[in-house]
Design a protein around this motif. Structure first.
Motif, PDB file in Angstrom:
ATOM      1  N   LEU A   2       1.021  -1.065  -0.040  1.00 30.28           N
ATOM      2  CA  LEU A   2       0.047   0.131   0.041  1.00 30.28           C
ATOM      3  C   LEU A   2       0.689   1.446  -0.071  1.00 30.28           C
ATOM      4  N   SER A   3       1.997   1.000   0.753  1.00 28.86           N
ATOM      5  CA  SER A   3       2.887   2.287   0.586  1.00 28.86           C
ATOM      6  C   SER A   3       3.381   2.621  -0.681  1.00 28.86           C
ATOM      7  N   LEU A   4       3.988   1.544  -1.139  1.00 20.83           N
ATOM      8  CA  LEU A   4       4.393   1.718  -2.510  1.00 20.83           C
ATOM      9  C   LEU A   4       3.434   2.255  -3.636  1.00 20.83           C
ATOM     10  N   LEU A   5       2.054   1.898  -3.509  1.00 19.73           N
ATOM     11  CA  LEU A   5       1.100   2.437  -4.259  1.00 19.73           C
ATOM     12  C   LEU A   5       0.657   3.999  -3.787  1.00 19.73           C
ATOM     13  N   ALA A   6       0.676   4.144  -2.688  1.00 21.39           N
ATOM     14  CA  ALA A   6       0.367   5.230  -2.313  1.00 21.39           C
ATOM     15  C   ALA A   6       1.325   6.702  -2.730  1.00 21.39           C
ATOM     16  N   THR A   7       2.535   6.367  -2.925  1.00 22.15           N
ATOM     17  CA  THR A   7       3.520   7.315  -3.529  1.00 22.15           C
ATOM     18  C   THR A   7       3.302   7.736  -4.776  1.00 22.15           C
ATOM     19  N   PRO A   8       2.870   6.728  -5.936  1.00 23.62           N
ATOM     20  CA  PRO A   8       2.617   7.016  -7.255  1.00 23.62           C
ATOM     21  C   PRO A   8       1.214   7.727  -7.251  1.00 23.62           C
ATOM     22  N   CYS A   9       0.188   7.418  -6.620  1.00 22.97           N
ATOM     23  CA  CYS A   9      -0.968   7.958  -6.490  1.00 22.97           C
ATOM     24  C   CYS A   9      -0.866   9.472  -5.890  1.00 22.97           C
ATOM     25  N   PHE A  10      -0.240   9.538  -4.768  1.00 18.16           N
ATOM     26  CA  PHE A  10       0.086  10.958  -4.352  1.00 18.16           C
ATOM     27  C   PHE A  10       0.880  11.920  -5.502  1.00 18.16           C
ATOM     28  N   VAL A  11       1.721  11.420  -6.080  1.00 18.19           N
ATOM     29  CA  VAL A  11       2.240  12.065  -7.175  1.00 18.19           C
ATOM     30  C   VAL A  11       1.470  12.327  -8.273  1.00 18.19           C
ATOM     31  N   LEU A  12       0.625  11.604  -8.810  1.00 20.55           N
ATOM     32  CA  LEU A  12      -0.115  11.929  -9.993  1.00 20.55           C
ATOM     33  C   LEU A  12      -1.203  12.635  -9.704  1.00 20.55           C
ATOM     34  N   THR A  13      -1.857  12.686  -8.261  1.00 21.84           N
ATOM     35  CA  THR A  13      -2.943  13.567  -7.791  1.00 21.84           C
ATOM     36  C   THR A  13      -2.581  14.859  -7.622  1.00 21.84           C
ATOM     37  N   SER A  14      -1.425  15.167  -6.876  1.00 18.10           N
ATOM     38  CA  SER A  14      -1.022  16.375  -6.751  1.00 18.10           C
ATOM     39  C   SER A  14      -0.437  17.092  -8.063  1.00 18.10           C
ATOM     40  N   ALA A  15       0.251  16.369  -8.808  1.00 22.11           N
ATOM     41  CA  ALA A  15       0.891  17.068 -10.269  1.00 22.11           C
ATOM     42  C   ALA A  15      -0.230  17.169 -10.931  1.00 22.11           C
ATOM     43  N   PHE A  16      -0.922  16.308 -11.238  1.00 15.04           N
ATOM     44  CA  PHE A  16      -2.408  16.521 -12.442  1.00 15.04           C
ATOM     45  C   PHE A  16      -3.437  16.923 -12.076  1.00 15.04           C
ATOM     46  N   PHE A  32      -4.643  18.164  -8.917  1.00 19.50           N
ATOM     47  CA  PHE A  32      -5.091  19.617  -8.168  1.00 19.50           C
ATOM     48  C   PHE A  32      -5.027  20.614  -9.239  1.00 19.50           C
ATOM     49  N   ALA A  33      -5.641  21.874  -8.843  1.00 17.99           N
ATOM     50  CA  ALA A  33      -5.950  22.941  -9.716  1.00 17.99           C
ATOM     51  C   ALA A  33      -4.398  23.550  -9.781  1.00 17.99           C
ATOM     52  N   PRO A  34      -4.476  24.249 -11.066  1.00 15.75           N
ATOM     53  CA  PRO A  34      -2.955  25.004 -11.022  1.00 15.75           C
ATOM     54  C   PRO A  34      -2.592  26.024 -10.069  1.00 15.75           C
ATOM     55  N   VAL A  35      -1.255  25.610  -9.582  1.00 12.30           N
ATOM     56  CA  VAL A  35      -0.769  26.600  -8.425  1.00 12.30           C
ATOM     57  C   VAL A  35       0.253  27.855  -9.121  1.00 12.30           C
ATOM     58  N   PHE A  36       0.876  27.392 -10.171  1.00 13.59           N
ATOM     59  CA  PHE A  36       2.036  28.124 -10.754  1.00 13.59           C
ATOM     60  C   PHE A  36       1.394  28.938 -11.957  1.00 13.59           C
ATOM     61  N   GLU A  44       5.614  20.027  -3.807  1.00 13.56           N
ATOM     62  CA  GLU A  44       5.628  21.629  -3.796  1.00 13.56           C
ATOM     63  C   GLU A  44       4.080  22.064  -4.108  1.00 13.56           C
ATOM     64  N   LYS A  45       3.407  21.459  -5.120  1.00 17.25           N
ATOM     65  CA  LYS A  45       2.166  21.861  -5.532  1.00 17.25           C
ATOM     66  C   LYS A  45       1.201  21.464  -4.398  1.00 17.25           C
ATOM     67  N   ALA A  46       1.519  20.450  -3.836  1.00 18.29           N
ATOM     68  CA  ALA A  46       0.623  19.917  -2.703  1.00 18.29           C
ATOM     69  C   ALA A  46       0.286  20.852  -1.839  1.00 18.29           C
ATOM     70  N   HIS A  47       1.754  21.117  -1.160  1.00 12.41           N
ATOM     71  CA  HIS A  47       2.005  22.164  -0.213  1.00 12.41           C
ATOM     72  C   HIS A  47       1.184  23.279  -0.243  1.00 12.41           C
TER      73      HIS A  47
END
Length: 474
Positions: free
Chosen positions: A17-31, A33-37, A166-169
């Motif tokens: 689950l930990s290994l799966l959580a990391t790519p899920c976090f990356v994909l969700t945060s990066a793509f 989430f609404a644009p931050v920059f 950074e985007k998630a933050h």
């Protein structure tokens, strides 16, 4: 035994689950989430690509780093060369010169004039790029990703996690604050910086001493020269013309012993395509610049644009007059002489520096040192790169607002230094290089209410992961 098997199964499930959580976090945060920059300086990239895409006539496209948006005014080019659409396709050296050239590649058409105008800097004359910054530029519209080279895409993957984090933050915990000219709202409809925002030279002593220009040690790498020659050949096959043009250079920042003419002669031999204009015209007086040795102020950009138009007219065999009025060199604003904390004035050694002083050494060590604002009644302008190198016994340094230049390697091998406190609430006024914290474990601390400004600042963003808030500086 059963208990041991159950424990093993739970461990395997948890790890999975930990290994799966990391790519899920990356994909969700990066793509997801609404644009931050989107509203940052590099957020302008998408608008510039649209300008290329929507051009209806043959084009004049100027490609490079930030000296291009600071250096030309496209409305003048359109007026004096009305048969062309004009696109300012310069943005930020950290995005990568080859990245900007690759993004423009698919939009090059017959009869276009493409001008590559990089700053005289090792970054712009190589395949250097910053993946984190490039992800920020694409935030909210990743369609440009397909135009990048295979090598760039592969390199970017290594920076995806940092970008997502950074985007998630900024999405979940803190609003991204922007200040000064380094934001998307500072660009006009052509992709130029709005000249009214750049009134005069802001730099202490009129140049940035952390980014001097050494012609002898700033030359395109062999593989980058090969890339440029191949690019020119591809443009020629499409019926377009590709040129190199020297970007503006602050004459006060040039320290090289070789001449611009000898540099030009060597470059002219190594390039298979023409160099546009006279390179000596790129060396301009300091009063024409704004906040770096490559960024012109509003008046300076008019002068550079006039010279660019004349250069283009020569290759077009156009003999019409370019009667652009160039304003006088802007008057310089006086220095702030506000007296700050000078309690540690006697702890340092000084040398005179143009009406003020530079600190050149430490004569009394303390665990906590304050850089004074004045010495013998005159302003302290900077401290040399050697002042704190190889020092011991100093744990923290407080830098007040009088210091506007931080030299590379200033804290090299200072093993006990942990805190560099910066009191200035205007990060855009401070000049720093890319090697300020090399060979140092120290972290940068800034006033809490401007932490976001420092992390998103044009210069300081490269150290974002080592910048923290210190409420005592507010």
């Amino acid at each position: 035994m059963k208990h041991k098997k159950l424990l093993t199964c739970l461990t395997i499930v948890t790890l999975s689950l930990s290994l799966l959580a990391t790519p899920c976090f990356v994909l969700t945060s990066a793509f997801a989430f609404a644009p931050v920059f989107r509203d940052t300086f590099v957020g302008e990239l998408k608008e510039k690509v649209e300008l290329l895409k929507n051009a209806e006539k043959k084009k004049i496209v100027v490609i490079g780093g930030s000296s291009v948006p600071f250096g030309i005014q496209c409305n003048y080019i359109k007026k004096y060369l009305p048969n062309y659409d004009v696109v300012n396709f310069g943005l930020y050296a950290a995005l990568g010169s080859d990245v900007m050239l690759d993004l423009a590649r698919e939009y090059i058409d017959k009869d276009d004039i493409i001008i590559f105008s990089p700053e005289m800097n090792p970054q712009t004359l190589s395949f250097y790029y910053n993946g984190r910054t490039l992800w920020q530029a694409l935030d909210g519209n990743f369609s440009c990703f397909h135009s990048l080279s295979k090598e760039t895409k592969e390199r970017m993957l290594g920076d995806l996690y940092t970008f997502a984090q950074e985007k998630a933050h900024y999405t979940l915990f803190e609003e991204l604050k922007l200040e000064g000219v380094y934001q998307r709202s500072s660009f006009n409809e052509y992709g130029d910086m709005k000249p009214e925002l750049l009134p005069y030279n802001l730099m202490q002593d009129l140049y940035d001493p952390t980014m001097t220009i050494d012609l002898e040690n700033t030359y395109p790498s062999a593989d980058f020269l090969s890339y440029l020659n191949d690019y020119a050949m591809e443009a020629k096959k499409k019926g377009a013309s590709f040129y190199y043009r020297f970007a503006p250079m602050n004459e006060k920042s040039i320290i090289s012993e070789i001449t611009m003419d000898s540099y030009y002669e060597k470059l002219n031999e190594d390039l298979s395509f023409p160099i546009l204009g006279n390179p000596n015209d790129a060396v301009m007086e300091a009063e024409w610049f704004y906040d770096s040795n490559f960024h012109l102020n509003g008046a300076g950009s008019i002068l550079n644009t006039k010279n660019l138009i004349k250069d283009i007219k020569i290759v077009l065999n156009d003999h019409t007059i370019t009667d652009i009025y160039v304003p006088e060199k802007p008057q310089i604003q006086g220095e702030d002489e506000t007296l700050g904390d000078c309690s540690d004035e006697d702890c340092f050694l000084y040398q005179e520096d143009g009406g003020g002083y530079q600190i050149i050494g430490v004569q009394e060590k303390k665990e906590s040192l304050i850089i004074p604002t004045h010495h013998d009644g005159k302003r302290v302008k900077s401290f040399s790169a050697e002042t704190f190198q190889n020092q011991s016994g100093i744990l923290e340094i407080l830098i007040q607002s009088n210091i506007e230049s931080l030299y590379d390697y200033s804290f090299k091998d200072n093993t006990e230094l942990t805190k560099i406190k910066i009191k200035n609430k205007k990060p855009y006024r401070i000049k720093i290089g890319s090697h300020l914290l090399d060979d140092s474990k120290a972290k940068i601390y800034v006033p809490k209410d401007v932490l976001s400004l420092y992390k998103s600042d044009y210069n300081f963003s490269q150290y974002a992961d080592r910048i923290f808030a210190d409420p005592t500086l507010d």
